[in-house]
Scaffold this motif. Structure first.
Motif, PDB file in Angstrom:
ATOM      1  N   LYS A   1       0.805  -1.220   0.000  1.00 25.20           N
ATOM      2  CA  LYS A   1       0.000   0.000   0.000  1.00 25.20           C
ATOM      3  C   LYS A   1       0.843   1.278   0.000  1.00 25.20           C
ATOM      4  O   LYS A   1       0.464   2.275  -0.613  1.00 25.20           O
ATOM      5  CB  LYS A   1      -0.935  -0.012   1.198  1.00 25.20           C
ATOM      6  N   LYS A   2       1.991   1.262   0.663  1.00 27.39           N
ATOM      7  CA  LYS A   2       2.858   2.442   0.716  1.00 27.39           C
ATOM      8  C   LYS A   2       3.560   2.720  -0.616  1.00 27.39           C
ATOM      9  O   LYS A   2       4.099   3.797  -0.814  1.00 27.39           O
ATOM     10  CB  LYS A   2       3.924   2.276   1.800  1.00 27.39           C
ATOM     11  N   PHE A   3       3.553   1.744  -1.510  1.00 25.61           N
ATOM     12  CA  PHE A   3       4.363   1.839  -2.723  1.00 25.61           C
ATOM     13  C   PHE A   3       3.568   1.915  -4.016  1.00 25.61           C
ATOM     14  O   PHE A   3       4.098   2.318  -5.049  1.00 25.61           O
ATOM     15  CB  PHE A   3       5.322   0.641  -2.782  1.00 25.61           C
ATOM     16  N   TYR A   4       2.310   1.487  -3.985  1.00 26.76           N
ATOM     17  CA  TYR A   4       1.466   1.470  -5.181  1.00 26.76           C
ATOM     18  C   TYR A   4       0.099   2.058  -4.853  1.00 26.76           C
ATOM     19  O   TYR A   4      -0.448   1.797  -3.783  1.00 26.76           O
ATOM     20  CB  TYR A   4       1.261   0.039  -5.696  1.00 26.76           C
ATOM     21  N   SER A   5      -0.442   2.797  -5.811  1.00 30.03           N
ATOM     22  CA  SER A   5      -1.817   3.281  -5.665  1.00 30.03           C
ATOM     23  C   SER A   5      -2.765   2.219  -6.218  1.00 30.03           C
ATOM     24  O   SER A   5      -2.355   1.340  -6.989  1.00 30.03           O
ATOM     25  CB  SER A   5      -2.012   4.590  -6.424  1.00 30.03           C
ATOM     26  N   LYS A   6      -4.021   2.337  -5.849  1.00 27.87           N
ATOM     27  CA  LYS A   6      -5.032   1.423  -6.378  1.00 27.87           C
ATOM     28  C   LYS A   6      -5.064   1.504  -7.899  1.00 27.87           C
ATOM     29  O   LYS A   6      -5.150   0.481  -8.583  1.00 27.87           O
ATOM     30  CB  LYS A   6      -6.409   1.767  -5.816  1.00 27.87           C
ATOM     31  N   GLU A   7      -4.988   2.717  -8.421  1.00 28.03           N
ATOM     32  CA  GLU A   7      -5.068   2.924  -9.872  1.00 28.03           C
ATOM     33  C   GLU A   7      -3.895   2.268 -10.612  1.00 28.03           C
ATOM     34  O   GLU A   7      -4.071   1.753 -11.710  1.00 28.03           O
ATOM     35  CB  GLU A   7      -5.106   4.424 -10.189  1.00 28.03           C
ATOM     36  N   GLU A   8      -2.721   2.270 -10.003  1.00 26.60           N
ATOM     37  CA  GLU A   8      -1.553   1.625 -10.616  1.00 26.60           C
ATOM     38  C   GLU A   8      -1.715   0.110 -10.672  1.00 26.60           C
ATOM     39  O   GLU A   8      -1.178  -0.540 -11.570  1.00 26.60           O
ATOM     40  CB  GLU A   8      -0.283   1.916  -9.812  1.00 26.60           C
ATOM     41  N   LEU A   9      -2.422  -0.449  -9.714  1.00 23.32           N
ATOM     42  CA  LEU A   9      -2.522  -1.899  -9.597  1.00 23.32           C
ATOM     43  C   LEU A   9      -3.626  -2.511 -10.448  1.00 23.32           C
ATOM     44  O   LEU A   9      -3.430  -3.595 -11.013  1.00 23.32           O
ATOM     45  CB  LEU A   9      -2.740  -2.281  -8.129  1.00 23.32           C
ATOM     46  N   ILE A  10      -4.768  -1.845 -10.546  1.00 23.38           N
ATOM     47  CA  ILE A  10      -5.902  -2.425 -11.269  1.00 23.38           C
ATOM     48  C   ILE A  10      -5.539  -2.629 -12.733  1.00 23.38           C
ATOM     49  O   ILE A  10      -5.048  -1.732 -13.397  1.00 23.38           O
ATOM     50  CB  ILE A  10      -7.171  -1.571 -11.099  1.00 23.38           C
ATOM     51  N   GLY A  11      -5.756  -3.851 -13.206  1.00 29.44           N
ATOM     52  CA  GLY A  11      -5.463  -4.211 -14.588  1.00 29.44           C
ATOM     53  C   GLY A  11      -4.072  -4.791 -14.796  1.00 29.44           C
ATOM     54  O   GLY A  11      -3.773  -5.333 -15.857  1.00 29.44           O
ATOM     55  N   LYS A  12      -3.220  -4.707 -13.799  1.00 29.96           N
ATOM     56  CA  LYS A  12      -1.846  -5.218 -13.919  1.00 29.96           C
ATOM     57  C   LYS A  12      -1.854  -6.741 -13.839  1.00 29.96           C
ATOM     58  O   LYS A  12      -2.559  -7.335 -13.029  1.00 29.96           O
ATOM     59  CB  LYS A  12      -0.995  -4.618 -12.803  1.00 29.96           C
ATOM     60  N   THR A  13      -1.064  -7.378 -14.688  1.00 22.96           N
ATOM     61  CA  THR A  13      -0.867  -8.825 -14.641  1.00 22.96           C
ATOM     62  C   THR A  13       0.384  -9.095 -13.826  1.00 22.96           C
ATOM     63  O   THR A  13       1.459  -8.600 -14.153  1.00 22.96           O
ATOM     64  CB  THR A  13      -0.729  -9.416 -16.055  1.00 22.96           C
ATOM     65  N   ILE A  14       0.228  -9.854 -12.759  1.00 26.30           N
ATOM     66  CA  ILE A  14       1.333 -10.156 -11.851  1.00 26.30           C
ATOM     67  C   ILE A  14       1.665 -11.645 -11.905  1.00 26.30           C
ATOM     68  O   ILE A  14       0.949 -12.430 -12.519  1.00 26.30           O
ATOM     69  CB  ILE A  14       0.998  -9.740 -10.403  1.00 26.30           C
ATOM     70  N   ILE A  15       2.735 -12.005 -11.213  1.00 23.16           N
ATOM     71  CA  ILE A  15       3.112 -13.404 -11.057  1.00 23.16           C
ATOM     72  C   ILE A  15       2.713 -13.813  -9.641  1.00 23.16           C
ATOM     73  O   ILE A  15       3.050 -13.140  -8.666  1.00 23.16           O
ATOM     74  CB  ILE A  15       4.621 -13.621 -11.269  1.00 23.16           C
ATOM     75  N   LEU A  16       1.980 -14.916  -9.529  1.00 28.27           N
ATOM     76  CA  LEU A  16       1.407 -15.366  -8.270  1.00 28.27           C
ATOM     77  C   LEU A  16       1.951 -16.739  -7.886  1.00 28.27           C
ATOM     78  O   LEU A  16       2.008 -17.644  -8.719  1.00 28.27           O
ATOM     79  CB  LEU A  16      -0.121 -15.458  -8.423  1.00 28.27           C
ATOM     80  N   PHE A  17       2.363 -16.883  -6.634  1.00 33.09           N
ATOM     81  CA  PHE A  17       2.656 -18.190  -6.048  1.00 33.09           C
ATOM     82  C   PHE A  17       1.281 -18.747  -5.707  1.00 33.09           C
ATOM     83  O   PHE A  17       0.684 -18.416  -4.688  1.00 33.09           O
ATOM     84  CB  PHE A  17       3.534 -18.001  -4.816  1.00 33.09           C
ATOM     85  N   ALA A  18       0.745 -19.567  -6.606  1.00 29.70           N
ATOM     86  CA  ALA A  18      -0.672 -19.922  -6.591  1.00 29.70           C
ATOM     87  C   ALA A  18      -1.032 -21.034  -5.617  1.00 29.70           C
ATOM     88  O   ALA A  18      -2.169 -21.091  -5.156  1.00 29.70           O
ATOM     89  CB  ALA A  18      -1.124 -20.306  -8.001  1.00 29.70           C
TER      90      ALA A  18
END
Length: 109
Positions: A50-67
């Motif tokens: 939360k301290k490093f990314y805004s909600k707007e920066e995160l929505i729509g981003k494709t990340i890598i997940l330890f599923a």
């Protein structure tokens, strides 16, 4: 650094996941509640970004997940997986993403 046998690596499922929603968690200034699209499934993930990314920066981003990481409870929220990130020279997280548009739920090889 301890060496891990290849058989242990094969137990880990890394997949692409698309962030489709980001919510604040009441009383937590470091944590976001993320809703992820993982193929046909949706998952909830708690991430300390939360301290490093805004909600707007995160929505729509494709990340890598330890599923297939065991779920972990954060209060009444169950987090199902862990996003992967590197750190920059001062310790800020840098989310690992794909360099091209990728469907969610793809297995990382």
């Amino acid at each position: 650094m301890e060496k891990v046998p290849f058989s242990k690596w094969l137990e880990i499922e890394l997949k692409t996941a698309k962030i489709i929603d980001v919510q604040d968690i009441e009383g937590k200034d470091k944590l976001f509640r993320l809703t992820l699209e993982l193929g046909e499934e949706q998952r909830t993930l708690v991430a300390g970004i939360k301290k490093f990314y805004s909600k707007e920066e995160l929505i729509g981003k494709t990340i890598i997940l330890f599923a297939n990481l065991e779920p972990k409870k954060f209060g009444d929220i169950e987090s199902n997986g862990m996003l992967l990130a590197a750190t920059d020279s001062v310790g800020r997280p840098i989310l690992l993403t794909t360099d091209k548009e990728t469907k969610s739920g793809c297995k990382i090889m």
